[in-house]
Design a protein around this motif. Structure first.
Motif, mmCIF file in Angstrom:
data_model
loop_
_atom_site.group_PDB
_atom_site.id
_atom_site.type_symbol
_atom_site.label_atom_id
_atom_site.label_comp_id
_atom_site.label_asym_id
_atom_site.label_seq_id
_atom_site.Cartn_x
_atom_site.Cartn_y
_atom_site.Cartn_z
ATOM 1 N N GLY A 106 36.982 -1.822 29.806
ATOM 2 C CA GLY A 106 37.304 -1.541 28.412
ATOM 3 C C GLY A 106 38.019 -2.675 27.696
ATOM 4 O O GLY A 106 38.446 -2.524 26.559
ATOM 5 N N GLY A 107 38.187 -3.818 28.373
ATOM 6 C CA GLY A 107 38.873 -4.963 27.790
ATOM 7 C C GLY A 107 40.278 -5.102 28.331
ATOM 8 O O GLY A 107 40.870 -4.146 28.840
ATOM 9 N N GLY A 108 40.801 -6.284 28.234
ATOM 10 C CA GLY A 108 42.135 -6.577 28.751
ATOM 11 C C GLY A 108 42.076 -7.022 30.196
ATOM 12 O O GLY A 108 41.098 -6.759 30.903
ATOM 13 N N THR A 109 43.111 -7.696 30.621
ATOM 14 C CA THR A 109 43.186 -8.209 31.987
ATOM 15 C C THR A 109 44.134 -7.360 32.805
ATOM 16 O O THR A 109 45.209 -6.983 32.342
ATOM 17 C CB THR A 109 43.670 -9.679 31.967
ATOM 18 O OG1 THR A 109 42.734 -10.443 31.208
ATOM 19 C CG2 THR A 109 43.757 -10.245 33.365
ATOM 20 N N GLN A 110 43.726 -7.061 34.025
ATOM 21 C CA GLN A 110 44.521 -6.247 34.942
ATOM 22 C C GLN A 110 44.978 -7.110 36.110
ATOM 23 O O GLN A 110 44.166 -7.509 36.940
ATOM 24 C CB GLN A 110 43.683 -5.079 35.461
ATOM 25 C CG GLN A 110 44.372 -4.225 36.510
ATOM 26 C CD GLN A 110 45.553 -3.481 35.938
ATOM 27 O OE1 GLN A 110 45.404 -2.710 35.008
ATOM 28 N NE2 GLN A 110 46.730 -3.714 36.490
ATOM 29 N N PRO A 111 46.279 -7.414 36.206
ATOM 30 C CA PRO A 111 46.768 -8.104 37.397
ATOM 31 C C PRO A 111 46.722 -7.138 38.591
ATOM 32 O O PRO A 111 47.208 -6.008 38.488
ATOM 33 C CB PRO A 111 48.215 -8.471 37.065
ATOM 34 C CG PRO A 111 48.404 -8.148 35.614
ATOM 35 C CD PRO A 111 47.329 -7.187 35.219
ATOM 36 N N LEU A 112 46.137 -7.577 39.684
ATOM 37 C CA LEU A 112 46.071 -6.700 40.845
ATOM 38 C C LEU A 112 47.452 -6.524 41.481
ATOM 39 O O LEU A 112 47.653 -5.597 42.264
ATOM 40 C CB LEU A 112 45.042 -7.197 41.847
ATOM 41 C CG LEU A 112 43.591 -7.232 41.333
ATOM 42 C CD1 LEU A 112 42.622 -7.514 42.470
ATOM 43 C CD2 LEU A 112 43.199 -5.972 40.602
ATOM 44 N N ALA A 113 48.406 -7.366 41.102
ATOM 45 C CA ALA A 113 49.796 -7.184 41.556
ATOM 46 C C ALA A 113 50.337 -5.827 41.108
ATOM 47 O O ALA A 113 51.232 -5.270 41.748
ATOM 48 C CB ALA A 113 50.679 -8.308 41.023
ATOM 49 N N ASP A 114 49.766 -5.275 40.038
ATOM 50 C CA ASP A 114 50.187 -3.949 39.578
ATOM 51 C C ASP A 114 49.871 -2.864 40.601
ATOM 52 O O ASP A 114 50.398 -1.757 40.516
ATOM 53 C CB ASP A 114 49.527 -3.595 38.242
ATOM 54 C CG ASP A 114 50.067 -4.415 37.077
ATOM 55 O OD1 ASP A 114 51.039 -5.185 37.266
ATOM 56 O OD2 ASP A 114 49.507 -4.290 35.972
ATOM 57 N N TYR A 115 48.985 -3.164 41.547
ATOM 58 C CA TYR A 115 48.617 -2.203 42.589
ATOM 59 C C TYR A 115 49.370 -2.449 43.894
ATOM 60 O O TYR A 115 49.051 -1.835 44.921
ATOM 61 C CB TYR A 115 47.103 -2.244 42.842
ATOM 62 C CG TYR A 115 46.292 -1.883 41.625
ATOM 63 C CD1 TYR A 115 46.388 -0.632 41.038
ATOM 64 C CD2 TYR A 115 45.428 -2.811 41.049
ATOM 65 C CE1 TYR A 115 45.652 -0.304 39.914
ATOM 66 C CE2 TYR A 115 44.682 -2.486 39.927
ATOM 67 C CZ TYR A 115 44.797 -1.230 39.369
ATOM 68 O OH TYR A 115 44.062 -0.907 38.260
ATOM 69 N N ALA A 116 50.359 -3.332 43.887
ATOM 70 C CA ALA A 116 51.165 -3.570 45.094
ATOM 71 C C ALA A 116 51.763 -2.238 45.534
ATOM 72 O O ALA A 116 52.216 -1.436 44.718
ATOM 73 C CB ALA A 116 52.261 -4.587 44.800
ATOM 74 N N GLY A 117 51.726 -1.983 46.833
ATOM 75 C CA GLY A 117 52.235 -0.731 47.366
ATOM 76 C C GLY A 117 51.200 0.376 47.398
ATOM 77 O O GLY A 117 51.485 1.470 47.880
ATOM 78 N N LYS A 118 49.994 0.110 46.895
ATOM 79 C CA LYS A 118 48.899 1.084 46.910
ATOM 80 C C LYS A 118 47.864 0.671 47.949
ATOM 81 O O LYS A 118 47.710 -0.508 48.271
ATOM 82 C CB LYS A 118 48.199 1.145 45.545
ATOM 83 C CG LYS A 118 49.114 1.470 44.380
ATOM 84 C CD LYS A 118 49.454 2.929 44.339
ATOM 85 C CE LYS A 118 50.223 3.264 43.071
ATOM 86 N NZ LYS A 118 50.637 4.647 43.054
ATOM 87 N N VAL A 119 47.136 1.640 48.459
ATOM 88 C CA VAL A 119 45.964 1.380 49.293
ATOM 89 C C VAL A 119 44.787 1.285 48.333
ATOM 90 O O VAL A 119 44.627 2.131 47.447
ATOM 91 C CB VAL A 119 45.746 2.513 50.318
ATOM 92 C CG1 VAL A 119 44.425 2.341 51.050
ATOM 93 C CG2 VAL A 119 46.913 2.568 51.294
#
Length: 160
Positions: free
Chosen positions: A14-27
């Motif tokens: 949908g647009g925008g950039t997602q840092p995968l660091a935001d998922y730290a601590g997730k599987v």
């Protein structure tokens, strides 16, 4: 070479950039997807895994790819509409990428090196190749396109 998937970013569908660091601590279960593939019904299984385990820390990340039989020809709006209308996809979907070749997304360059396929081949062979990543951002397992999402549940459970 990067040491964790958390070092990468990707453009959202949908647009925008997602840092995968935001998922730290997730599987994470990272999957290259396509809307017109024989494996497309796996969207239902991926969504079921996401719904079953998201409260415990699982996030499924979908990366549309048009490199295999041109089975993801739509634009971002068409891909999003298809996934929602046909499979109720609520997990994060990213902008269409390439997974092989000179223009392969850096995340996929990393995933392929971290978890080679059969006989050590790094190439992604088809749509719906899956990578399971632990909470620290380390790639734990690579699954073939024919591997049904529900058959990965035990491996996910071990990481949660």
């Amino acid at each position: 070479m990067s040491t964790s998937i958390h070092e990468f970013s990707a453009e959202l569908l949908g647009g925008g950039t997602q840092p995968l660091a935001d998922y730290a601590g997730k599987v994470l279960l990272i999957v290259n997807t396509a809307s017109q593939c024989g494996f497309t019904p796996q969207y239902a299984g991926l969504e079921a895994l996401y719904e079953r385990y998201r409260e415990r820390g699982l996030v499924v990340l979908g990366f549309p790819c048009n490199q295999f039989g041109a089975q993801e020809p739509g634009d971002a709006g068409e891909i999003a509409s298809f996934c929602q209308k046909n499979y109720g996809v609520s997990f994060p979907m990213f902008a269409r990428i390439e997974v092989n070749g000179d223009n392969a997304h850096p995340l996929y360059q990393y995933l392929k090196k971290a978890a080679p396929g059969l006989l050590g081949s790094e190439a992604i062979k088809w749509n719906f190749t899956k990578f399971l990543v632990d909470r620290a951002g380390d790639v734990v397992q690579r699954y073939a396109p024919a591997t049904a999402p529900d058959s990965i549940a035990d491996d996910i459970e071990k990481l949660l």
